[in-house]
Design a protein around this motif. Structure first.
Motif: not given
Length: 297
Positions: A126-136, A85-92
């Protein structure tokens, strides 16, 4: 050990936390690392901060953590250095959280920070949404941002983070004044990193190529010395009792240094007169060259 609520999260943390980056020091054995963590807990230190970028820190903490999971609040940092995964992506972000769960040997990480993420990346979402998805999904309890300056200011008002981490010390006061104090009034938790300014006073001459060289210059420019001639004690008390700070994380591999910091915090805030001296000295020098004395990333 004094404790405080971590913002409005429902978690309580010790005013002195442990910055676990030093668990990666090459000459620190696995046994020494475990002993340091045991000692921290015995002192009442209940907040431990690590990161993907701290080498073996997460692994060593993970070997110790399962037996003490209910006693400590753990934070880590993600967004980079994830294979595939590239840095600072949802996958990262997602991959960093998945790795942290595995290596820390826990089902949930209490606080996960986006670590010095650039403003333009934050704004893309993108990265904020990915972190919030982990919270959810229940793998992250509290989403956080770790950084300085414009990025920190944005994170404080974005309405998506529960905890902020930023530099707060004698020579780095902008974040607590301009962001943390207001963020605390809105219910965000505040974590102070570099509370002793990387012990820049240790160096007789300006250090080069190490953390603390900017702080060395600033402390010299401020022209003050602690009234009790206790640099470390003065510094940790300044940071731990700054507005908006819930816990100040000391990065150390020394049991003695950790004990000394705990004893200093136990003495409470600096006397009002000494606190005012440091505040005023920072105001005067930072005001001479606006923009030069920003938060140190």
């Amino acid at each position: 050990m004094l404790t405080r609520p971590l913002g409005r999260s429902g978690l309580d943390v010790s005013v002195l936390g442990l910055g676990a980056g030093h668990l990666d020091i090459a000459d620190l054995s696995d046994r020494d690392a475990e002993s340091l963590l045991d000692h921290a807990l015995a002192l009442g230190v209940t907040f431990v901060d690590t990161a993907r970028g701290y080498g073996a820190s997460e692994e060593r903490l993970g070997r110790w953590l399962p037996a003490h999971r209910e006693q400590v609040v753990v934070s880590t940092k993600v967004g980079y250095d994830v294979p595939g995964h590239d840095d600072w992506t949802a996958g990262a972000v997602t991959g960093g959280v998945e790795r942290a769960l595995r290596v820390l040997r826990t089902d949930v990480v209490d606080v996960v920070f986006l670590h010095s993420c650039p403003l333009e990346v934050l704004l893309r979402g993108e990265v904020v949404d990915a972190l919030l998805a982990c919270r959810d999904a229940g793998t992250v309890r509290l989403p956080g941002y770790s950084g300085e300056n414009d990025e920190l200011a944005w994170a404080a008002q974005a309405g998506v983070f529960d905890v902020l981490q930023t530099s707060v010390n004698l020579a780095d006061q902008r974040s607590t004044r301009e962001v943390l104090a207001g963020a605390a009034r809105c219910g965000l938790g505040g974590v102070a990193k570099r509370p002793i300014a990387n012990a820049a006073w240790r160096h007789a001459e300006r250090p080069v190529g190490v953390y603390g060289e900017t702080y060395w210059e600033r402390l010299r420019a401020m022209g003050l010395t602690p009234e009790a001639d206790d640099w470390a004690g003065t510094a940790i008390r300044f940071a731990a009792f700054s507005p908006g700070v819930d816990t100040a994380i000391l990065g150390t591999s020394s049991r003695d240094n950790l004990s000394a910091a705990a004893a200093a915090v136990g003495r409470g805030p600096l006397p009002a007169g000494e606190r005012s001296r440091w505040d005023a000295a920072f105001d005067v020098r930072a005001g001479e060259s606006p923009g030069d004395w920003l938060g140190e990333v």
